[in-house]
Design a protein around this motif. Sequence first.
Motif, PDB file in Angstrom:
ATOM      1  N   MET A   1     142.554  86.219  45.666  1.00 61.21           N
ATOM      2  CA  MET A   1     142.091  85.866  47.014  1.00 61.21           C
ATOM      3  C   MET A   1     140.569  85.829  47.024  1.00 61.21           C
ATOM      4  SD  MET A   1     143.177  85.308  50.113  1.00 61.21           S
ATOM      5  CE  MET A   1     142.257  85.040  51.585  1.00 61.21           C
ATOM      6  N   SER A   2     140.009  84.708  47.355  1.00 67.72           N
ATOM      7  CA  SER A   2     138.556  84.562  47.388  1.00 67.72           C
ATOM      8  C   SER A   2     138.026  84.871  48.777  1.00 67.72           C
ATOM      9  CB  SER A   2     138.188  83.134  47.006  1.00 67.72           C
ATOM     10  OG  SER A   2     136.843  82.887  47.315  1.00 67.72           O
ATOM     11  N   ASN A   3     136.968  85.651  48.823  1.00 70.84           N
ATOM     12  CA  ASN A   3     136.308  85.941  50.088  1.00 70.84           C
ATOM     13  C   ASN A   3     134.915  85.342  50.126  1.00 70.84           C
ATOM     14  OD1 ASN A   3     138.312  87.385  51.390  1.00 70.84           O
ATOM     15  ND2 ASN A   3     137.787  89.271  50.334  1.00 70.84           N
ATOM     16  N   PHE A   4     134.755  84.171  49.524  1.00 72.04           N
ATOM     17  CA  PHE A   4     133.444  83.536  49.511  1.00 72.04           C
ATOM     18  C   PHE A   4     133.077  83.068  50.900  1.00 72.04           C
ATOM     19  CE2 PHE A   4     131.110  79.431  49.285  1.00 72.04           C
ATOM     20  CZ  PHE A   4     129.893  79.946  48.884  1.00 72.04           C
ATOM     21  N   SER A   5     131.827  83.361  51.311  1.00 71.34           N
ATOM     22  CA  SER A   5     131.299  82.788  52.549  1.00 71.34           C
ATOM     23  C   SER A   5     129.834  82.451  52.336  1.00 71.34           C
ATOM     24  CB  SER A   5     131.463  83.754  53.722  1.00 71.34           C
ATOM     25  OG  SER A   5     130.578  84.840  53.603  1.00 71.34           O
ATOM     26  N   PHE A   6     129.394  81.437  53.040  1.00 71.98           N
ATOM     27  CA  PHE A   6     128.013  80.989  52.932  1.00 71.98           C
ATOM     28  C   PHE A   6     127.525  80.605  54.316  1.00 71.98           C
ATOM     29  CE2 PHE A   6     125.057  77.298  52.217  1.00 71.98           C
ATOM     30  CZ  PHE A   6     124.000  78.049  51.718  1.00 71.98           C
ATOM     31  N   LYS A   7     126.404  81.183  54.720  1.00 77.16           N
ATOM     32  CA  LYS A   7     125.830  80.811  56.016  1.00 77.16           C
ATOM     33  C   LYS A   7     124.315  80.758  55.884  1.00 77.16           C
ATOM     34  CE  LYS A   7     125.673  85.523  57.777  1.00 77.16           C
ATOM     35  NZ  LYS A   7     126.156  86.500  58.708  1.00 77.16           N
ATOM     36  N   GLU A   8     123.720  79.998  56.781  1.00 75.44           N
ATOM     37  CA  GLU A   8     122.272  79.850  56.815  1.00 75.44           C
ATOM     38  C   GLU A   8     121.791  80.332  58.179  1.00 75.44           C
ATOM     39  OE1 GLU A   8     118.991  76.422  55.716  1.00 75.44           O
ATOM     40  OE2 GLU A   8     120.925  75.783  56.485  1.00 75.44           O
ATOM     41  N   ILE A   9     120.818  81.231  58.181  1.00 76.91           N
ATOM     42  CA  ILE A   9     120.306  81.734  59.452  1.00 76.91           C
ATOM     43  C   ILE A   9     118.780  81.816  59.441  1.00 76.91           C
ATOM     44  CG2 ILE A   9     122.372  83.054  60.081  1.00 76.91           C
ATOM     45  CD1 ILE A   9     121.050  85.565  59.116  1.00 76.91           C
ATOM     46  N   GLN A  10     118.214  81.716  60.614  1.00 75.98           N
ATOM     47  CA  GLN A  10     116.764  81.844  60.737  1.00 75.98           C
ATOM     48  C   GLN A  10     116.409  83.321  60.707  1.00 75.98           C
ATOM     49  OE1 GLN A  10     115.053  79.642  63.959  1.00 75.98           O
ATOM     50  NE2 GLN A  10     112.970  80.142  63.363  1.00 75.98           N
ATOM     51  N   GLY A  11     115.424  83.667  59.880  1.00 82.07           N
ATOM     52  CA  GLY A  11     114.990  85.049  59.781  1.00 82.07           C
ATOM     53  C   GLY A  11     114.157  85.254  58.546  1.00 82.07           C
ATOM     54  N   ASP A  12     113.638  86.455  58.412  1.00 82.47           N
ATOM     55  CA  ASP A  12     112.813  86.830  57.266  1.00 82.47           C
ATOM     56  C   ASP A  12     113.690  87.529  56.241  1.00 82.47           C
ATOM     57  OD1 ASP A  12     111.129  88.312  55.482  1.00 82.47           O
ATOM     58  OD2 ASP A  12     109.513  88.267  56.952  1.00 82.47           O
TER      59      ASP A  12
END
Length: 145
Positions: A1-12
């Motif tokens: 079971m893969s739990n890969f996630s990818f997100k892009e957010i504004q921040g330092d």
Amino acid sequence: MSNFSFKEIQGDLFVDSDENDALAHCISQDLRMGKGIALSFLKKYKGVDELKAQKKQVGQVAYLLRENRYIFYLITKSNVNDKPTEENFEKSLVDLRNLCEKLNVQGLSVPRLGTGLDGLKLEFVKDVINRVFTGCNIRITMYYL
């Protein structure tokens, strides 16, 4: 079971990333980190001699361990003034995935890899990250200011 996630957010990246996440960014094989986010990594984590001792080549990843956090250095080009090829960028991401699996890294925070001074297109970078890390148990967060 893969739990890969990818997100892009504004921040330092240095302020807002989860303290348990490993960090990663791109550098040249000559380890000259004089501009961009690489300079911030150099000032914060030092360790050039430790990185040199690993003798990594283009397409590989060197790393430091700082305060129980891995700091990954994707070597995407030979010299600081070069531009990485898409192929070498992808090779370094494959090496990063292998290292993350080996070291049981579950969270990875990154800047917009390869898109600043290196000039890779953001859409290409996101596509490669998704392709390389799908099937892996890792959460990747990409930060931009």
